[in-house]
Design a protein around this motif. Structure first.
Motif, short mmCIF file in Angstrom:
data_model
loop_
_atom_site.label_atom_id
_atom_site.label_comp_id
_atom_site.label_asym_id
_atom_site.label_seq_id
_atom_site.Cartn_x
_atom_site.Cartn_y
_atom_site.Cartn_z
N ILE A 188 9.55 -44.94 -5.96
CA ILE A 188 9.52 -43.94 -7.02
C ILE A 188 8.12 -43.35 -7.11
O ILE A 188 7.16 -43.91 -6.58
CB ILE A 188 9.95 -44.53 -8.39
CG1 ILE A 188 8.96 -45.62 -8.84
CG2 ILE A 188 11.37 -45.09 -8.32
CD1 ILE A 188 9.26 -46.18 -10.20
N LYS A 189 8.02 -42.21 -7.79
CA LYS A 189 6.73 -41.53 -7.90
C LYS A 189 6.64 -40.77 -9.22
O LYS A 189 7.67 -40.43 -9.83
CB LYS A 189 6.55 -40.55 -6.74
CG LYS A 189 7.57 -39.41 -6.73
CD LYS A 189 7.40 -38.48 -5.53
CE LYS A 189 8.45 -37.36 -5.54
NZ LYS A 189 8.33 -36.46 -4.38
N ALA A 190 5.43 -40.50 -9.64
CA ALA A 190 5.20 -39.65 -10.80
C ALA A 190 4.98 -38.23 -10.32
O ALA A 190 4.34 -38.01 -9.29
CB ALA A 190 3.96 -40.13 -11.57
N VAL A 191 5.54 -37.26 -11.05
CA VAL A 191 5.43 -35.86 -10.62
C VAL A 191 4.96 -34.97 -11.77
O VAL A 191 5.13 -35.29 -12.95
CB VAL A 191 6.79 -35.33 -10.10
CG1 VAL A 191 7.19 -36.07 -8.84
CG2 VAL A 191 7.88 -35.44 -11.17
N GLY A 192 4.39 -33.84 -11.39
CA GLY A 192 4.00 -32.83 -12.36
C GLY A 192 2.84 -33.24 -13.25
O GLY A 192 2.20 -34.28 -13.07
N GLU A 193 2.60 -32.38 -14.22
CA GLU A 193 1.54 -32.63 -15.19
C GLU A 193 2.05 -33.59 -16.27
O GLU A 193 3.25 -33.72 -16.48
CB GLU A 193 1.10 -31.31 -15.84
CG GLU A 193 0.46 -30.33 -14.88
CD GLU A 193 -0.82 -30.87 -14.28
OE1 GLU A 193 -1.62 -31.46 -15.04
OE2 GLU A 193 -1.02 -30.73 -13.06
N PRO A 194 1.14 -34.29 -16.96
CA PRO A 194 1.57 -35.16 -18.06
C PRO A 194 2.36 -34.35 -19.10
O PRO A 194 1.99 -33.22 -19.44
CB PRO A 194 0.26 -35.68 -18.65
CG PRO A 194 -0.72 -35.56 -17.53
CD PRO A 194 -0.32 -34.34 -16.75
N ILE A 195 3.46 -34.93 -19.59
CA ILE A 195 4.27 -34.22 -20.58
C ILE A 195 3.82 -34.52 -22.00
O ILE A 195 4.09 -33.76 -22.93
CB ILE A 195 5.78 -34.55 -20.41
CG1 ILE A 195 6.02 -36.06 -20.50
CG2 ILE A 195 6.28 -34.01 -19.08
CD1 ILE A 195 7.48 -36.45 -20.44
N LYS A 196 3.12 -35.62 -22.18
CA LYS A 196 2.51 -35.93 -23.47
C LYS A 196 1.51 -37.06 -23.25
O LYS A 196 1.47 -37.68 -22.18
CB LYS A 196 3.55 -36.31 -24.53
CG LYS A 196 4.27 -37.62 -24.33
CD LYS A 196 5.36 -37.77 -25.39
CE LYS A 196 6.08 -39.12 -25.29
NZ LYS A 196 5.38 -40.19 -25.99
N SER A 197 0.70 -37.33 -24.25
CA SER A 197 -0.27 -38.42 -24.13
C SER A 197 -0.44 -39.10 -25.48
O SER A 197 -0.23 -38.50 -26.54
CB SER A 197 -1.62 -37.89 -23.64
OG SER A 197 -2.18 -36.99 -24.57
N LYS A 200 12.68 -40.58 -7.93
CA LYS A 200 12.69 -41.24 -6.63
C LYS A 200 11.70 -40.53 -5.70
O LYS A 200 11.45 -39.33 -5.83
CB LYS A 200 14.09 -41.19 -6.00
CG LYS A 200 15.06 -42.21 -6.55
CD LYS A 200 16.33 -42.27 -5.69
CE LYS A 200 16.05 -42.88 -4.33
NZ LYS A 200 17.28 -43.09 -3.53
N SER A 201 11.18 -41.27 -4.77
CA SER A 201 10.16 -40.73 -3.88
C SER A 201 10.65 -39.52 -3.08
O SER A 201 9.85 -38.65 -2.71
CB SER A 201 9.67 -41.81 -2.92
OG SER A 201 9.05 -42.86 -3.63
N ASP A 202 11.96 -39.46 -2.80
CA ASP A 202 12.49 -38.34 -2.00
C ASP A 202 13.07 -37.22 -2.85
O ASP A 202 13.69 -36.29 -2.34
CB ASP A 202 13.56 -38.85 -1.02
CG ASP A 202 14.76 -39.50 -1.73
OD1 ASP A 202 14.74 -39.57 -2.98
OD2 ASP A 202 15.69 -39.95 -1.03
N ASN A 203 12.87 -37.28 -4.16
CA ASN A 203 13.38 -36.25 -5.07
C ASN A 203 12.32 -35.16 -5.25
O ASN A 203 11.25 -35.41 -5.79
CB ASN A 203 13.75 -36.87 -6.42
CG ASN A 203 14.40 -35.88 -7.36
OD1 ASN A 203 14.16 -34.68 -7.31
ND2 ASN A 203 15.25 -36.38 -8.24
N ALA A 225 17.99 -46.73 -7.29
CA ALA A 225 19.32 -46.74 -6.68
C ALA A 225 20.05 -45.40 -6.83
O ALA A 225 21.16 -45.24 -6.32
CB ALA A 225 20.17 -47.85 -7.31
N GLY A 226 19.44 -44.45 -7.54
CA GLY A 226 20.04 -43.14 -7.70
C GLY A 226 21.06 -43.04 -8.82
O GLY A 226 21.81 -42.06 -8.90
#
Length: 277
Positions: free
Chosen positions: A223-232, A142-145, A199-200
Motif C-alpha cells: 500500500i502507499k500514501a498518495v496526494g497532498e495531506p487531506i487534514k492535519s 494499494k500500490s498499483d492503484n 486484498a482489494g
C-alpha cells in the motif's frame, strides 16, 4: 495606687494582644506563601527530581515497549529530552489512552505525552504546551492503484475507516457532502482495514502514514500514501489546568530543542524525514 496598677495591667494585655496578632499575621502570610509554592507544580516536580509522564506504550512508532521492555519511540524521546531540560528524571506510566486524562486529574501523573491531539474540548479540562508534532492524514491505496489521488476520487468507491474515530466523523460530515456518494466501511482495528485494502476489498482508507508504517512493514502490505495531506492534527504535552509555570517551562524546553536541532534529530530518527513546518 490600685487604679494605676489596673491601667498598667491593661496596657500589658494590649501589648500582648498586639504581639500575638503580629505573629499570627506573619504565620498567615507564610502559610499563604507556602501554599502558593505548593500549588506551583513545576517546583513540586523539580523538588521531587522526577516528572511522571503518562503514555499508552502500544502505539509504535510514537510510544511502545521495546525488546528490553523499556518505553521507546518518538514520544518517549521527546519526554526524556524535556525532562533533561527541566533538570529531572522521567518516570513513564503506561495505560490505555482513555485512562490518561483521569489519571492526570487524579494527580497520578504530572503530564501526558502520548499523541494527545489539541482540541477545543480537551482545552476545557486540560492545559497544553505548544504542539510538539503535526500529524498529516493522507489517502492510502494499494500500490498499483493510480485512480485515487484526491478526495474527489472517492465518489462511487468503498472507503475504509476506523469505527468511532475522528477520521470517520470527518468522512461522514465533511467529505460525503462535498464529494458525493461513496460507501464507508468501518473497522474496529487498523490492521483489518489495511489487510482489506491490500486484498482489494476496499478502494482506499485515510490515516496517518507514520502510525501505519510499522504495521505495513511487519505484514508486508503493498500500500502507499498518495496526494497532498487531506487534514492535519497537532499533539501537545497535556497538564492539569492552571499551571502556567509548568506550561511555560515545557514550552521553553520544546523551543530549545527546536533551536539547537535536537528536535529535528529525534523526528528524523523515527520518521526518516524533516518535520512539517
Amino acid at each position: 495606687m490600685k487604679s494605676r496598677k489596673g491601667w498598667t495591667l491593661t496596657a500589658l494585655l494590649l501589648m500582648t494582644v498586639l504581639v500575638l496578632s503580629a505573629c499570627g499575621s506573619k504565620a498567615t502570610d507564610n502559610g499563604s506563601s507556602n501554599g502558593a509554592q505548593a500549588n506551583n507544580e513545576l517546583e513540586q516536580i523539580k523538588s521531587a527530581g522526577v516528572i511522571k509522564v503518562g503514555m499508552m506504550g502500544t502505539y509504535a512508532p510514537y510510544n511502545f515497549l521495546n525488546d528490553k521492555k523499556e518505553m521507546d519511540g518518538y514520544d518517549a524521546d521527546i519526554a526524556r529530552e524535556v525532562a533533561k531540560r527541566l533538570g529531572v528524571e522521567v518516570e513513564f506510566v503506561s495505560q490505555e489512552f482513555s485512562g490518561l486524562t483521569p489519571s492526570l486529574q487524579a494527580k497520578k501523573l504530572d503530564a501526558i505525552i502520548s499523541q494527545m491531539t489539541i482540541t477545543d474540548d480537551r482545552k476545557k479540562v486540560l492545559d497544553f504546551s505548544d504542539p510538539y508534532i503535526t500529524n498529516q492524514v493522507k489517502i492510502i491505496v494499494k500500490s498499483d492503484n493510480n485512480d485515487i489521488t484526491k478526495l474527489e476520487d472517492f465518489k462511487g468507491k468503498t472507503i475504509g475507516v476506523g469505527l468511532g474515530t475522528n477520521d470517520e466523523t470527518y468522512l461522514r460530515n465533511e467529505v460525503l457532502p462535498k464529494v458525493g456518494d461513496f460507501t464507508i466501511k468501518t473497522y474496529d482495528d487498523v490492521i483489518s482495514s489495511l489487510k482489506d485494502l491490500n486484498a482489494g476489498r476496499i478502494d482506499a482508507t485515510i490515516n496517518n502514514m507514520y502510525a501505519l508504517k510499522p504495521i505495513v512493514d511487519a505484514n508486508g502490505l503493498n500500500i502507499k500514501a498518495v496526494g497532498e495531506p487531506i487534514k492535519s492534527d497537532q499533539a501537545g504535552i497535556a497538564v492539569r489546568k492552571d499551571n502556567p509555570e509548568l506550561v511555560a517551562a515545557l514550552n521553553d524546553a520544546l523551543k530549545g530543542m527546536k533551536d539547537d536541532g535536537t528536535y529535528n534529530t529525534i523526528f528524523k530518527k523515527w520518521f526518516g524525514e524533516e518535520p512539517a513546518q
